[in-house]
Write a protein that holds these residues in place. Sequence first.
Motif, PDB file in Angstrom:
ATOM      1  N   LYS A 110    -114.963  36.173  31.702  1.00 19.80           N
ATOM      2  CA  LYS A 110    -115.326  37.788  31.532  1.00 19.80           C
ATOM      3  C   LYS A 110    -115.383  38.434  32.962  1.00 19.80           C
ATOM      4  O   LYS A 110    -114.866  39.663  33.310  1.00 19.80           O
ATOM      5  N   ALA A 111    -116.015  37.985  33.932  1.00 19.18           N
ATOM      6  CA  ALA A 111    -116.155  38.576  35.308  1.00 19.18           C
ATOM      7  C   ALA A 111    -114.564  38.501  35.936  1.00 19.18           C
ATOM      8  O   ALA A 111    -114.502  39.447  36.745  1.00 19.18           O
ATOM      9  N   ILE A 112    -114.063  37.535  35.820  1.00 14.80           N
ATOM     10  CA  ILE A 112    -112.766  37.456  36.302  1.00 14.80           C
ATOM     11  C   ILE A 112    -111.915  38.555  35.784  1.00 14.80           C
ATOM     12  O   ILE A 112    -111.113  39.408  36.667  1.00 14.80           O
ATOM     13  N   ASP A 113    -111.951  38.771  34.526  1.00 15.21           N
ATOM     14  CA  ASP A 113    -111.136  39.906  33.851  1.00 15.21           C
ATOM     15  C   ASP A 113    -111.546  41.188  34.326  1.00 15.21           C
ATOM     16  O   ASP A 113    -110.780  42.042  34.539  1.00 15.21           O
ATOM     17  N   GLU A 114    -112.758  41.490  34.347  1.00 18.49           N
ATOM     18  CA  GLU A 114    -113.373  42.745  34.641  1.00 18.49           C
ATOM     19  C   GLU A 114    -113.633  43.168  36.083  1.00 18.49           C
ATOM     20  O   GLU A 114    -113.535  44.259  36.344  1.00 18.49           O
ATOM     21  N   LYS A 115    -113.523  42.221  36.850  1.00 22.09           N
ATOM     22  CA  LYS A 115    -114.021  42.395  38.404  1.00 22.09           C
ATOM     23  C   LYS A 115    -112.849  42.098  39.182  1.00 22.09           C
ATOM     24  O   LYS A 115    -112.340  42.758  40.086  1.00 22.09           O
ATOM     25  N   ILE A 116    -112.643  40.612  38.919  1.00 25.06           N
ATOM     26  CA  ILE A 116    -111.661  40.221  40.006  1.00 25.06           C
ATOM     27  C   ILE A 116    -110.114  40.803  39.802  1.00 25.06           C
ATOM     28  O   ILE A 116    -109.412  41.269  40.639  1.00 25.06           O
TER      29      ILE A 116
END
Length: 303
Positions: free
Chosen positions: A269-275
Amino acid sequence: MGSKIIFLGLLFLCLQYANSQELKLKYFGGAGWEMTEGKTTILVDPYLSRVKLGDSPANSKEDLRKNYYESDYFQSDTVVINKHITKADYILVHHSHLDHLGDVPYIAKKTGAKVIATETSCNILRAYGVPEEQLLTVKGGEDYQFEEFSVRVVPSIHSALNDKHYFDARTHEKELKAPLKLEDFVEGGSLMFYVRFNNHKILTAGSMNFLEKEVEGLTPDILLPGVNFSRLEIYKYTERLLKATGLPKTIIPTHWDNFRVPYGYSQEKAIDEKIKPFIKEVKAVSPEAKIIVPIHLETITIK
């Protein structure tokens, strides 16, 4: 036989020299790193306990550990730390919040590493019994030479949290008594670090913010920029940071993961939304930049 021994000796020296040129980086999550070049190991904001914070929606329902609230006393997860940290010569601390400083008292006493940090951070470390000879108190602007590296302490500013409502001018200037509660880990001022090894220059960040005049003219070949959502509160954050630092050739995002869950939990989720959005921002400014997305506890080797 003699020529074979000489050849093997030269081969060994060449391999040893090649290894000394390599920079090895390991991501602890949050803004935490281990960096090694040659014989020197530097830790940056080494926070491995990854406690379950309050009732945050970022907590996982599958995580059955206790919830920590602001009024609770903090305890490091020494089992996890002992598993992953065996050596450190220096520790750099960006600011005194729990997810940056919380595990440093234990790690500093375990390794004997010298800690470079603000007055607030050093007073917290003193409270936990870290010896004075291990503490190098800084405020920003210092540029120190050590045996195998140098470090410029860069004045900085904290992320604009809570839709720009974040502000905390508290410091710890007086003697403290451990253990401390979570709420005692105040910011205490923010820093960045410009670390120069023989073959690599790294600019580290502990927040999604920076002072442009302080980073202008720095020429890191490796940039570790904060990439959490609060970067979006800052005017042209990615573009300004990259241009001010001379378009670094290697960019490794930091402080983007969900550090409220243990290692091994999904970070998709963090990769999709931030990275992924951050990568697009970088490519719009510096198409040739190499972007490495770090994986917890895996080593990145840069020649």
